[in-house]
Motif scaffolding. Sequence first.
Motif, short mmCIF file in Angstrom:
data_model
loop_
_atom_site.label_atom_id
_atom_site.label_comp_id
_atom_site.label_asym_id
_atom_site.label_seq_id
_atom_site.Cartn_x
_atom_site.Cartn_y
_atom_site.Cartn_z
N ALA A 1 0.84 -1.21 0.00
CA ALA A 1 0.00 0.00 0.00
C ALA A 1 0.86 1.25 0.00
N ALA A 2 1.92 1.23 0.80
CA ALA A 2 2.81 2.39 0.86
C ALA A 2 3.51 2.59 -0.49
N ALA A 3 3.89 1.50 -1.13
CA ALA A 3 4.59 1.60 -2.41
C ALA A 3 3.64 2.15 -3.48
N LEU A 4 2.41 1.68 -3.47
CA LEU A 4 1.43 2.19 -4.42
C LEU A 4 1.20 3.68 -4.23
N ALA A 5 1.09 4.09 -2.99
CA ALA A 5 0.89 5.51 -2.71
C ALA A 5 2.08 6.32 -3.21
N ARG A 6 3.27 5.82 -2.96
CA ARG A 6 4.48 6.52 -3.40
C ARG A 6 4.52 6.62 -4.91
N LEU A 7 4.25 5.50 -5.57
CA LEU A 7 4.28 5.48 -7.03
C LEU A 7 3.28 6.48 -7.59
N LYS A 8 2.10 6.45 -7.04
CA LYS A 8 1.02 7.32 -7.50
C LYS A 8 1.40 8.79 -7.35
N SER A 9 2.04 9.12 -6.24
CA SER A 9 2.38 10.53 -6.06
C SER A 9 3.62 10.90 -6.86
N LYS A 10 4.58 9.99 -6.90
CA LYS A 10 5.84 10.34 -7.56
C LYS A 10 5.72 10.41 -9.08
N VAL A 11 4.83 9.60 -9.63
CA VAL A 11 4.70 9.56 -11.08
C VAL A 11 4.19 10.91 -11.62
N ARG A 12 3.63 11.71 -10.73
CA ARG A 12 3.06 12.98 -11.16
C ARG A 12 4.09 14.07 -11.32
N TYR A 13 5.23 13.95 -10.66
CA TYR A 13 6.21 15.04 -10.75
C TYR A 13 7.61 14.55 -11.07
N GLN A 14 7.74 13.28 -11.42
CA GLN A 14 9.04 12.78 -11.87
C GLN A 14 8.77 11.79 -13.00
N PRO A 15 9.60 11.77 -14.01
CA PRO A 15 9.34 10.91 -15.16
C PRO A 15 9.74 9.47 -14.90
N ILE A 16 9.20 8.87 -13.84
CA ILE A 16 9.55 7.49 -13.54
C ILE A 16 8.66 6.50 -14.29
N GLY A 17 7.57 7.01 -14.87
CA GLY A 17 6.69 6.12 -15.62
C GLY A 17 7.42 5.40 -16.73
N PHE A 18 8.41 6.06 -17.31
CA PHE A 18 9.13 5.47 -18.43
C PHE A 18 9.90 4.22 -18.04
N GLU A 19 10.19 4.09 -16.75
CA GLU A 19 10.87 2.89 -16.27
C GLU A 19 10.00 1.64 -16.44
N LEU A 20 8.71 1.87 -16.58
CA LEU A 20 7.78 0.74 -16.71
C LEU A 20 7.47 0.40 -18.16
N LEU A 21 7.94 1.24 -19.07
CA LEU A 21 7.67 1.02 -20.48
C LEU A 21 8.94 0.58 -21.20
N PRO A 22 8.80 -0.07 -22.34
CA PRO A 22 9.99 -0.36 -23.16
C PRO A 22 10.58 0.95 -23.65
N PRO A 23 11.84 0.92 -24.10
CA PRO A 23 12.51 2.16 -24.52
C PRO A 23 11.76 2.89 -25.63
N LYS A 24 11.10 2.13 -26.49
CA LYS A 24 10.29 2.76 -27.54
C LYS A 24 8.83 2.49 -27.22
N PHE A 25 8.05 3.53 -27.25
CA PHE A 25 6.65 3.38 -26.83
C PHE A 25 5.79 4.39 -27.59
N THR A 26 4.50 4.16 -27.55
CA THR A 26 3.57 5.10 -28.17
C THR A 26 2.94 5.97 -27.09
N LEU A 27 2.38 7.08 -27.51
CA LEU A 27 1.75 7.98 -26.54
C LEU A 27 0.55 7.32 -25.88
N SER A 28 -0.12 6.44 -26.63
CA SER A 28 -1.26 5.75 -26.02
C SER A 28 -0.80 4.82 -24.91
N GLN A 29 0.30 4.12 -25.17
CA GLN A 29 0.84 3.25 -24.11
C GLN A 29 1.15 4.07 -22.87
#
Lengths: 229, 229
Positions: free
Chosen positions: B136-164
């Motif tokens: 739960a703590a990790a989810l909360a952190r991810l949810k808040s951090k993804v909004r002001y740091q570009p960590i989302g890209f760590e979850l995607l392949p190096p090449k991605f589409t905007l829809s992904q």
Amino acid sequence: MPHTYQYPRAALTVDCVVFGFDEGELKVLLIERALEPFKGKWALPGGFVRVDETLDDAARRELKEEAGLKDVFLEQLYTFGTVARDPRERVVSVAHYALVQLAAHDTKAATDAADARWYPISKVPKLAFDHADILAAALARLKSKVRYQPIGFELLPPKFTLSQLQHLYEAVLENELDKRNFRKKVLSYGLLVPLKETQMTGRHRPAQMFRFDTIKYEKLKKRGFNFEV
Amino acid sequence: MPHTYQYPRAALTVDCVVFGFDEGELKVLLIERALEPFKGKWALPGGFVRVDETLDDAARRELKEEAGLKDVFLEQLYTFGTVARDPRERVVSVAHYALVQLAAHDTKAATDAADARWYPISKVPKLAFDHADILAAALARLKSKVRYQPIGFELLPPKFTLSQLQHLYEAVLENELDKRNFRKKVLSYGLLVPLKETQMTGRHRPAQMFRFDTIKYEKLKKRGFNFEV
DNA sequence: TCAAAAGTGTTCTTGATACACCCATGC
DNA sequence: GCATGGGTGTATCAAGAACACTTTTGA
């Protein structure tokens, strides 16, 4: 309770970065070390975690023992675990930060330990161990958290003026704020209750005093409200 | 190295919340426990911290040993230290969270340990110890951090589409986003580099692929830039 | 009467939100 | 030719930023 894991263990400590606000300055409480290593150097209050107390309990116990502080705002910060941070042996430290209301007359009380002293952030001496890193992390956390949670009030007396509040924010954020915009913003949430009292501190117009409405804030928080400055 | 502190010591562990994104869903990697306590229950990957390794090293070692993962995004989360969180003895755990690129064909590789499995966040079973709290703590952190740091890209392949990318944000933030506004915003920073390639996944118009410009981001970050979504 | 901090509104600019249709492809 | 997701622009609204003078008091 039997130990199921028999390899050498790291020692576990807590360290506390205690912030106070006084004379328009952000200050931190330091302790002069009586023993080696780093004897005579300044360090953060802290100590070993007992096997039957939580981390939070350990931090509060140390604050009371080393600085006479109790019932303060306390939050876990980060755990510092580089291998050689203590020259004696492996010590992992769970760092916390605390916010205390450092009204002018309390300064002495909280500092009655002869080896404790409040230092303005800008005048902190070289610190023992990796405590400079811990302090830097705490400052960064405070700076970011103060913007979206009403923790600033933990550093002020229960009754305060808007100017005091603004000066606190300016000290923490390290930049100047526009007086009109600041007042507009913080009053807009309806969380500051104007009191009948005013504060007279010199030959100028007296200032309206306010208190922070904790109860109302808790209700709003449950509905997803954020206090932003 | 001599032990200077002779009281009983807590054991120190690391636990890791490993997030992946696949099939439009946020997933977490769990391990089925082979031993008591909680034998047969699902738990977060983790284990004891050795006396000669940092916390970060310990977390990475466990990720490799238990899940075959290496070179992942890893960050310390919080340290869990209630007294009875492990029924055997006092165990303090430094929780971390990791983000991995879980392309469809990698799912098997990362799951080759027979006892490891990726669970969609919404279908996580009852967890051992206090691991539900950690998750739960990790989810909360991810949810808040993804909004002001570009960590989302760590979850995607190096090449991605905007829809992904948008679907990832929608999964993490748990709400829908406007397509036009999302694209406007994320493209406005100039950190997404359009590639020559397109992605064709079905009977519809192929999608432009992008990569995240890490080098440019690092430069901007030094000047105080924030990636906000 | 002067110095010093308290208090107060409006304009402008910027960023956020809401919203609907055409495009390229595979079947 | 039709179903599917990809791709695009404008108008409105709300919040943030910039900015200067009057008020109250003590000395």
